[in-house]
Design a protein around this motif. Structure first.
Motif, PDB file in Angstrom:
ATOM      1  N   ALA A 166       0.813  -1.218   0.000  1.00 50.14           N
ATOM      2  CA  ALA A 166       0.000   0.000   0.000  1.00 50.14           C
ATOM      3  C   ALA A 166       0.845   1.266   0.000  1.00 50.14           C
ATOM      4  O   ALA A 166       0.369   2.323  -0.424  1.00 50.14           O
ATOM      5  N   LEU A 167       2.076   1.158   0.485  1.00 52.55           N
ATOM      6  CA  LEU A 167       2.947   2.336   0.579  1.00 52.55           C
ATOM      7  C   LEU A 167       4.258   2.067  -0.171  1.00 52.55           C
ATOM      8  O   LEU A 167       5.325   1.937   0.435  1.00 52.55           O
ATOM      9  N   PRO A 168       4.197   1.986  -1.501  1.00 54.32           N
ATOM     10  CA  PRO A 168       5.405   1.703  -2.283  1.00 54.32           C
ATOM     11  C   PRO A 168       6.228   2.975  -2.533  1.00 54.32           C
ATOM     12  O   PRO A 168       6.143   3.593  -3.588  1.00 54.32           O
ATOM     13  N   TRP A 169       7.042   3.340  -1.549  1.00 54.62           N
ATOM     14  CA  TRP A 169       7.878   4.532  -1.704  1.00 54.62           C
ATOM     15  C   TRP A 169       8.886   4.316  -2.822  1.00 54.62           C
ATOM     16  O   TRP A 169       9.445   3.222  -2.967  1.00 54.62           O
ATOM     17  N   GLU A 170       9.123   5.355  -3.602  1.00 57.53           N
ATOM     18  CA  GLU A 170      10.101   5.278  -4.684  1.00 57.53           C
ATOM     19  C   GLU A 170      10.962   6.546  -4.666  1.00 57.53           C
ATOM     20  O   GLU A 170      10.517   7.582  -4.173  1.00 57.53           O
ATOM     21  N   PRO A 171      12.175   6.463  -5.153  1.00 58.69           N
ATOM     22  CA  PRO A 171      13.055   7.647  -5.098  1.00 58.69           C
ATOM     23  C   PRO A 171      12.758   8.629  -6.229  1.00 58.69           C
ATOM     24  O   PRO A 171      12.381   8.248  -7.327  1.00 58.69           O
ATOM     25  N   ALA A 172      12.941   9.899  -5.916  1.00 55.33           N
ATOM     26  CA  ALA A 172      12.859  10.963  -6.925  1.00 55.33           C
ATOM     27  C   ALA A 172      13.841  12.053  -6.534  1.00 55.33           C
ATOM     28  O   ALA A 172      14.221  12.175  -5.362  1.00 55.33           O
ATOM     29  N   ARG A 173      14.260  12.842  -7.498  1.00 52.97           N
ATOM     30  CA  ARG A 173      15.209  13.930  -7.243  1.00 52.97           C
ATOM     31  C   ARG A 173      14.453  15.220  -6.954  1.00 52.97           C
ATOM     32  O   ARG A 173      13.476  15.551  -7.634  1.00 52.97           O
ATOM     33  N   LEU A 174      14.913  15.936  -5.948  1.00 52.84           N
ATOM     34  CA  LEU A 174      14.320  17.227  -5.644  1.00 52.84           C
ATOM     35  C   LEU A 174      14.621  18.224  -6.760  1.00 52.84           C
ATOM     36  O   LEU A 174      15.772  18.336  -7.209  1.00 52.84           O
ATOM     37  N   ALA A 175      13.595  18.934  -7.197  1.00 52.23           N
ATOM     38  CA  ALA A 175      13.801  19.998  -8.175  1.00 52.23           C
ATOM     39  C   ALA A 175      14.014  21.343  -7.496  1.00 52.23           C
ATOM     40  O   ALA A 175      14.228  22.348  -8.176  1.00 52.23           O
ATOM     41  N   MET A 176      13.987  21.338  -6.170  1.00 49.65           N
ATOM     42  CA  MET A 176      14.106  22.568  -5.399  1.00 49.65           C
ATOM     43  C   MET A 176      14.675  22.217  -4.028  1.00 49.65           C
ATOM     44  O   MET A 176      14.729  21.048  -3.643  1.00 49.65           O
ATOM     45  N   THR A 177      15.123  23.212  -3.296  1.00 48.42           N
ATOM     46  CA  THR A 177      15.631  22.975  -1.948  1.00 48.42           C
ATOM     47  C   THR A 177      14.478  22.677  -0.998  1.00 48.42           C
ATOM     48  O   THR A 177      13.436  23.337  -1.046  1.00 48.42           O
ATOM     49  N   LEU A 178      14.664  21.685  -0.150  1.00 49.25           N
ATOM     50  CA  LEU A 178      13.683  21.335   0.862  1.00 49.25           C
ATOM     51  C   LEU A 178      14.179  21.869   2.206  1.00 49.25           C
ATOM     52  O   LEU A 178      15.266  21.492   2.654  1.00 49.25           O
TER      53      LEU A 178
END
Length: 395
Positions: A323-335
């Motif tokens: 139910a919670l399939p986390w996947e990686p992504a690149r930040l397009a901005m500073t968090l």
């Protein structure tokens, strides 16, 4: 106040499947298999053609040009009863069984037809264009495992295995209760400046159905304890899961938990250290589970995605990870850095990069619709620069 991971662990321990039922395969979309789908037939049933063309003997297409006598025609579901002799061939169509004696197909684009003669002018290439009998699966083979969601691809496979029925987990009956004197049915708020559309319950109901629940009632409650207690009794007598939206704060008219006190509510957790969703709570009344969600629409839907979806998944034999399939992504901005509460930012994902939507307030509607993922930021984490990988969850 517990962490998000601790809350998930409690839910995973408390939830159990209700049982199973057998239903027609055409009605099983969106359900979860409780037993494997076992092939009743081979697929393909026989050696069949993968293309329109001519079924030939390989020994007859070794020198070119070659002329072969067309002695018949093989159609899907009909075939051709004879056997191909040297120097002959059979016109064949995609999905039709190969005649006896044939071992390859020459596609029609490589054949010139003159009356009852097929002329192959050059080497047709290494491909045989034959789908071998049982190349997909064999009779008695498990085609789909238990725990598989019957999405369109899985339904296609089940039907291809000649399954007329599937054994699936029972769906949870869900009672959805919204609390708040200000709430009215969407479409009616324009009649009063003090009214607010009950938007959260509409979204949560849709999410519950998407994740395998069956909403049997959706009711708005006034902030009146006696009325709420009566609704709680009715819901507990008919539902497997009660979802309460709102009334979970500490105000004098927040009765979400108090409404269940006469029913001996066993509270399993009362707050979670997350943003949004801190007021979320979880308990049970006998075998009936009760999940409390915040009242603001974004908070309610995000928390439902994080807690109700895995609850319903586990109740149908799946895992929290399903139910919670986390996947990686690149930040397009500073968090920016995160404080003591783990935060789930609404964001958009495009080309592997994720950008936060500009308006993160818990009452937002349009910004919620603009988002398609949640970005998970751990508690007490430092600022993260653009380009760094973060876990995201599709809404």
């Amino acid at each position: 106040m517990i962490s998000f991971d601790e809350a998930l662990a409690i839910i995973g321990t408390a939830v159990r499947p209700l049982g199973t039922e057998r239903i027609a395969i055409g009605e099983a979309g969106g359900r979860v298999l409780a037993a494997p789908v076992v092939a009743a037939i081979d697929s393909p049933r026989a050696d069949v053609s993968a293309m329109d063309g001519y079924a030939v003997r390989g020994a007859d297409v070794e020198a070119f040009p070659v002329s072969l006598k067309v002695v018949g025609e093989s159609l899907p579901g009909l075939g051709w009863p004879g056997s191909i002799e040297p120097g002959s061939c059979v016109r064949i169509f995609t999905g039709a069984p190969l005649p006896a004696g044939a071992d390859r197909i020459v596609i029609q684009e490589q054949v010139r037809r003159e009356g009852e003669t097929a002329i192959i002018g050059r080497e047709p290439g290494p491909a045989t264009w034959v789908r071998v009998s049982g190349g997909d699966f064999r009779v008695s083979e498990d085609v789909l495992p238990a725990g598989r969601l019957l999405d369109p691809a899985a339904l296609t496979a089940a039907a291809g295995a000649d399954a007329s029925e599937a054994e699936v987990f029972l769906r949870q009956r869900i009672a959805l209760l919204s609390s708040g004197d200000e709430l009215v049915e969407p479409g009616q708020a324009r009649s009063s400046a003090l009214a607010v559309p009950d938007s959260a319950s509409v979204g949560v109901a849709a999410l519950a159905e998407q994740w395998g629940g069956r909403v049997i009632r959706r009711e708005r409650l006034r902030d009146d304890l006696a009325q709420m207690q009566a609704a709680a009794r009715d819901a507990a007598s008919s539902a497997d899961v009660i979802v309460v939206i709102g009334g979970a704060s500490v105000g004098e008219r927040d009765f979400a938990k108090a409404m269940f006190e006469p029913l001996a509510l066993e509270l399993l957790f009362s707050k979670i250290s997350i943003r949004p969703g801190k007021p979320a709570w979880f308990g049970r009344i006998g075998e009936t589970l009760v999940l409390g969600l915040p009242g603001n629409p974004t908070s309610a839907l995000v928390t439902a995605r994080l807690l109700l979806a895995p609850l319903l998944g586990v109740a149908q034999g799946r895992t929290i990870e399903d139910a919670l399939p986390w996947e990686p992504a690149r930040l397009a901005m500073t968090l920016p850095p995160c404080d003591l509460r783990e935060t789930f930012h609404r964001a958009r994902l495009a080309g592997g990069e994720v950008s936060l939507v500009g308006f993160q307030d818990s009452h937002a509607h349009k910004a919620l619709a603009d988002a398609d993922v949640l970005v998970r930021q751990r508690a007490n984490s430092a600022a993260m620069p653009a380009g760094e990988a973060v876990p995201v969850l599709r809404l």
